[in-house]
Scaffold this motif. Structure first.
Motif, mmCIF file in Angstrom:
data_model
loop_
_atom_site.group_PDB
_atom_site.id
_atom_site.type_symbol
_atom_site.label_atom_id
_atom_site.label_comp_id
_atom_site.label_asym_id
_atom_site.label_seq_id
_atom_site.Cartn_x
_atom_site.Cartn_y
_atom_site.Cartn_z
ATOM 1 N N LEU A 53 0.658 11.473 7.565
ATOM 2 C CA LEU A 53 1.612 10.675 6.807
ATOM 3 C C LEU A 53 2.280 11.526 5.725
ATOM 4 C CD1 LEU A 53 -0.560 7.497 6.168
ATOM 5 C CD2 LEU A 53 1.046 7.884 8.015
ATOM 6 N N ASN A 54 3.554 11.243 5.475
ATOM 7 C CA ASN A 54 4.201 11.922 4.362
ATOM 8 C C ASN A 54 3.816 11.207 3.059
ATOM 9 O OD1 ASN A 54 6.025 9.741 3.806
ATOM 10 N ND2 ASN A 54 7.382 10.467 5.411
ATOM 11 N N GLU A 55 4.262 11.721 1.946
ATOM 12 C CA GLU A 55 3.823 11.191 0.650
ATOM 13 C C GLU A 55 4.239 9.733 0.466
ATOM 14 O OE1 GLU A 55 4.137 12.153 -4.115
ATOM 15 O OE2 GLU A 55 4.917 13.603 -2.680
ATOM 16 N N THR A 56 5.435 9.378 0.878
ATOM 17 C CA THR A 56 5.906 7.996 0.750
ATOM 18 C C THR A 56 5.050 7.055 1.581
ATOM 19 O OG1 THR A 56 8.167 8.801 0.429
ATOM 20 C CG2 THR A 56 7.911 6.492 1.039
ATOM 21 N N GLN A 57 4.726 7.462 2.798
ATOM 22 C CA GLN A 57 3.886 6.631 3.661
ATOM 23 C C GLN A 57 2.487 6.489 3.094
ATOM 24 O OE1 GLN A 57 4.563 9.079 7.083
ATOM 25 N NE2 GLN A 57 5.963 7.601 8.020
ATOM 26 N N GLY A 69 -7.311 -12.879 19.770
ATOM 27 C CA GLY A 69 -8.566 -12.600 20.457
ATOM 28 C C GLY A 69 -9.674 -12.073 19.561
ATOM 29 N N LEU A 70 -9.387 -11.910 18.276
ATOM 30 C CA LEU A 70 -10.396 -11.399 17.342
ATOM 31 C C LEU A 70 -10.486 -12.324 16.143
ATOM 32 C CD1 LEU A 70 -9.335 -7.657 17.382
ATOM 33 C CD2 LEU A 70 -11.296 -8.640 18.554
ATOM 34 N N ASP A 71 -11.692 -12.677 15.756
ATOM 35 C CA ASP A 71 -11.878 -13.517 14.580
ATOM 36 C C ASP A 71 -11.772 -12.680 13.313
ATOM 37 O OD1 ASP A 71 -12.321 -15.754 16.144
ATOM 38 O OD2 ASP A 71 -14.489 -15.440 16.201
ATOM 39 N N ASN A 72 -11.025 -13.183 12.360
ATOM 40 C CA ASN A 72 -10.901 -12.563 11.038
ATOM 41 C C ASN A 72 -10.337 -11.147 11.071
ATOM 42 O OD1 ASN A 72 -12.036 -14.904 9.885
ATOM 43 N ND2 ASN A 72 -14.075 -14.128 10.326
ATOM 44 N N ALA A 73 -9.538 -10.813 12.075
ATOM 45 C CA ALA A 73 -8.926 -9.489 12.182
ATOM 46 C C ALA A 73 -7.416 -9.624 12.018
ATOM 47 C CB ALA A 73 -9.261 -8.849 13.516
ATOM 48 N N TYR A 74 -6.830 -8.714 11.262
ATOM 49 C CA TYR A 74 -5.423 -8.794 10.899
ATOM 50 C C TYR A 74 -4.775 -7.421 10.981
ATOM 51 C CZ TYR A 74 -7.213 -13.072 8.806
ATOM 52 O OH TYR A 74 -7.836 -14.261 8.604
ATOM 53 N N ARG A 75 -3.423 -7.446 10.936
ATOM 54 C CA ARG A 75 -2.685 -6.198 10.840
ATOM 55 C C ARG A 75 -1.608 -6.334 9.786
ATOM 56 N NH1 ARG A 75 2.442 -7.211 10.951
ATOM 57 N NH2 ARG A 75 3.450 -7.804 12.868
ATOM 58 N N VAL A 76 -1.295 -5.208 9.149
ATOM 59 C CA VAL A 76 -0.200 -5.120 8.196
ATOM 60 C C VAL A 76 0.776 -4.093 8.737
ATOM 61 C CG1 VAL A 76 0.493 -4.506 5.848
ATOM 62 C CG2 VAL A 76 -1.675 -5.652 6.227
ATOM 63 N N ARG A 77 2.048 -4.415 8.722
ATOM 64 C CA ARG A 77 3.088 -3.497 9.190
ATOM 65 C C ARG A 77 3.509 -2.600 8.033
ATOM 66 N NH1 ARG A 77 8.222 -6.336 11.494
ATOM 67 N NH2 ARG A 77 6.522 -7.494 12.405
ATOM 68 N N LEU A 78 3.507 -1.289 8.284
ATOM 69 C CA LEU A 78 3.942 -0.295 7.302
ATOM 70 C C LEU A 78 4.958 0.623 7.985
ATOM 71 C CD1 LEU A 78 0.404 0.604 5.977
ATOM 72 C CD2 LEU A 78 2.169 -0.561 4.681
ATOM 73 N N GLY A 79 6.167 0.140 8.157
ATOM 74 C CA GLY A 79 7.155 0.921 8.896
ATOM 75 C C GLY A 79 6.720 1.057 10.338
ATOM 76 N N ARG A 80 6.611 2.305 10.827
ATOM 77 C CA ARG A 80 6.182 2.503 12.212
ATOM 78 C C ARG A 80 4.659 2.567 12.348
ATOM 79 N NH1 ARG A 80 5.316 7.947 13.918
ATOM 80 N NH2 ARG A 80 5.460 9.365 12.177
ATOM 81 N N PHE A 81 3.959 2.387 11.245
ATOM 82 C CA PHE A 81 2.498 2.408 11.262
ATOM 83 C C PHE A 81 1.938 1.006 11.115
ATOM 84 C CE2 PHE A 81 3.591 6.684 10.078
ATOM 85 C CZ PHE A 81 2.700 7.434 10.812
ATOM 86 N N ARG A 82 0.703 0.837 11.595
ATOM 87 C CA ARG A 82 -0.005 -0.433 11.456
ATOM 88 C C ARG A 82 -1.372 -0.161 10.853
ATOM 89 N NH1 ARG A 82 4.450 -1.137 12.476
ATOM 90 N NH2 ARG A 82 5.417 -2.547 13.983
ATOM 91 N N LEU A 83 -1.751 -0.983 9.902
ATOM 92 C CA LEU A 83 -3.074 -0.913 9.288
ATOM 93 C C LEU A 83 -3.828 -2.145 9.768
ATOM 94 C CD1 LEU A 83 -4.072 0.263 5.926
ATOM 95 C CD2 LEU A 83 -4.650 -2.093 6.395
ATOM 96 N N ASN A 108 1.648 6.613 -0.033
ATOM 97 C CA ASN A 108 1.736 5.703 -1.177
ATOM 98 C C ASN A 108 1.799 4.250 -0.713
ATOM 99 O OD1 ASN A 108 1.670 7.830 -2.984
ATOM 100 N ND2 ASN A 108 3.887 7.948 -3.164
ATOM 101 N N SER A 109 2.516 3.996 0.377
ATOM 102 C CA SER A 109 2.593 2.634 0.924
ATOM 103 C C SER A 109 1.224 2.144 1.373
ATOM 104 C CB SER A 109 3.563 2.579 2.103
ATOM 105 O OG SER A 109 4.868 2.848 1.680
ATOM 106 N N VAL A 110 0.460 3.008 2.019
ATOM 107 C CA VAL A 110 -0.886 2.650 2.472
ATOM 108 C C VAL A 110 -1.768 2.321 1.272
ATOM 109 C CG1 VAL A 110 -2.982 3.500 3.585
ATOM 110 C CG2 VAL A 110 -0.754 3.940 4.628
ATOM 111 N N VAL A 111 -1.713 3.136 0.258
ATOM 112 C CA VAL A 111 -2.519 2.898 -0.950
ATOM 113 C C VAL A 111 -2.120 1.573 -1.592
ATOM 114 C CG1 VAL A 111 -2.998 3.732 -3.276
ATOM 115 C CG2 VAL A 111 -3.009 5.330 -1.361
ATOM 116 N N GLU A 112 -0.825 1.290 -1.669
ATOM 117 C CA GLU A 112 -0.357 0.031 -2.254
ATOM 118 C C GLU A 112 -0.876 -1.172 -1.474
ATOM 119 O OE1 GLU A 112 3.881 -0.016 -2.671
ATOM 120 O OE2 GLU A 112 3.888 1.816 -3.863
ATOM 121 N N VAL A 113 -0.857 -1.082 -0.144
ATOM 122 C CA VAL A 113 -1.345 -2.193 0.685
ATOM 123 C C VAL A 113 -2.841 -2.393 0.472
ATOM 124 C CG1 VAL A 113 -1.806 -2.900 3.064
ATOM 125 C CG2 VAL A 113 0.460 -2.110 2.417
#
Length: 77
Positions: free
Chosen positions: A4-8, A36-50, A10-15
Protein backbone atom coordinates in the motif's frame (compact mmCIF):
# COMPACT_ATOMS: atom_id res chain seq x y z
CA UNK A 1 0.38 -3.50 4.15
CA UNK A 2 3.74 -3.30 2.40
CA UNK A 3 2.10 -3.01 -1.03
CA UNK A 4 0.00 0.00 0.00
CA UNK A 5 1.11 3.55 -0.61
CA UNK A 6 1.08 6.07 2.24
CA UNK A 7 -2.42 7.37 1.47
CA UNK A 8 -3.83 3.84 1.40
CA UNK A 9 -2.06 2.94 4.65
CA UNK A 10 -3.53 6.02 6.30
CA UNK A 11 -7.01 5.01 5.10
CA UNK A 12 -6.58 1.54 6.62
CA UNK A 13 -5.47 3.02 9.94
CA UNK A 14 -8.44 5.41 9.94
CA UNK A 15 -10.89 2.55 9.32
CA UNK A 16 -9.37 0.41 12.06
CA UNK A 17 -9.51 3.34 14.48
CA UNK A 18 -13.14 3.99 13.47
CA UNK A 19 -14.00 0.35 14.18
CA UNK A 20 -13.14 1.05 17.82
CA UNK A 21 -16.45 2.97 17.96
CA UNK A 22 -18.42 -0.16 16.99
CA UNK A 23 -21.40 -0.37 16.37
CA UNK A 24 -21.79 3.35 15.58
CA UNK A 25 -18.90 3.23 13.11
CA UNK A 26 -20.61 0.60 10.95
CA UNK A 27 -23.38 3.03 10.11
CA UNK A 28 -20.87 5.71 9.08
CA UNK A 29 -18.70 3.56 6.80
CA UNK A 30 -19.27 1.49 3.66
CA UNK A 31 -19.74 -1.77 5.58
CA UNK A 32 -21.48 -4.81 4.11
CA UNK A 33 -22.26 -8.13 5.78
CA UNK A 34 -20.51 -11.07 4.11
CA UNK A 35 -23.01 -13.64 2.87
CA UNK A 36 -22.81 -17.08 4.42
CA UNK A 37 -20.79 -15.96 7.45
CA UNK A 38 -22.11 -14.89 10.83
CA UNK A 39 -20.79 -11.59 12.16
CA UNK A 40 -18.38 -11.12 9.23
CA UNK A 41 -18.17 -7.83 7.35
CA UNK A 42 -16.17 -5.95 4.75
CA UNK A 43 -15.17 -2.32 4.39
CA UNK A 44 -14.39 -0.87 0.97
CA UNK A 45 -11.14 1.12 0.76
CA UNK A 46 -10.84 2.07 -2.90
CA UNK A 47 -9.67 -1.04 -4.73
CA UNK A 48 -8.90 -2.78 -1.43
CA UNK A 49 -11.20 -4.60 0.97
CA UNK A 50 -10.73 -5.02 4.70
CA UNK A 51 -12.54 -8.06 6.10
CA UNK A 52 -13.33 -8.35 9.77
CA UNK A 53 -15.24 -10.50 12.23
CA UNK A 54 -17.19 -9.16 15.22
CA UNK A 55 -17.43 -11.07 18.49
CA UNK A 56 -20.42 -9.18 19.85
CA UNK A 57 -20.52 -10.81 23.29
CA UNK A 58 -16.90 -9.89 24.00
CA UNK A 59 -17.07 -6.58 22.07
CA UNK A 60 -13.99 -7.55 20.04
CA UNK A 61 -13.33 -6.97 16.35
CA UNK A 62 -10.84 -9.18 14.52
CA UNK A 63 -9.42 -7.83 11.26
CA UNK A 64 -8.82 -10.95 9.20
CA UNK A 65 -7.89 -9.88 5.67
CA UNK A 66 -6.72 -6.86 3.71
CA UNK A 67 -6.17 -7.30 0.00
CA UNK A 68 -7.30 -6.12 -3.41
CA UNK A 69 -10.92 -6.69 -4.30
CA UNK A 70 -9.80 -9.20 -6.90
CA UNK A 71 -7.97 -11.43 -4.40
CA UNK A 72 -9.57 -10.91 -1.00
CA UNK A 73 -12.60 -13.12 -1.58
CA UNK A 74 -10.74 -16.05 -3.15
CA UNK A 75 -10.45 -19.12 -0.97
CA UNK A 76 -7.03 -20.56 -0.34
CA UNK A 77 -7.09 -24.35 -0.16
Amino acid sequence: MDTLNETQRNSVVEVIEALERYPVSLREMDVVTLRGLDNAYRVRLGRFRLLFYVEKDERVIYVTHLDSRKRVYKRSD
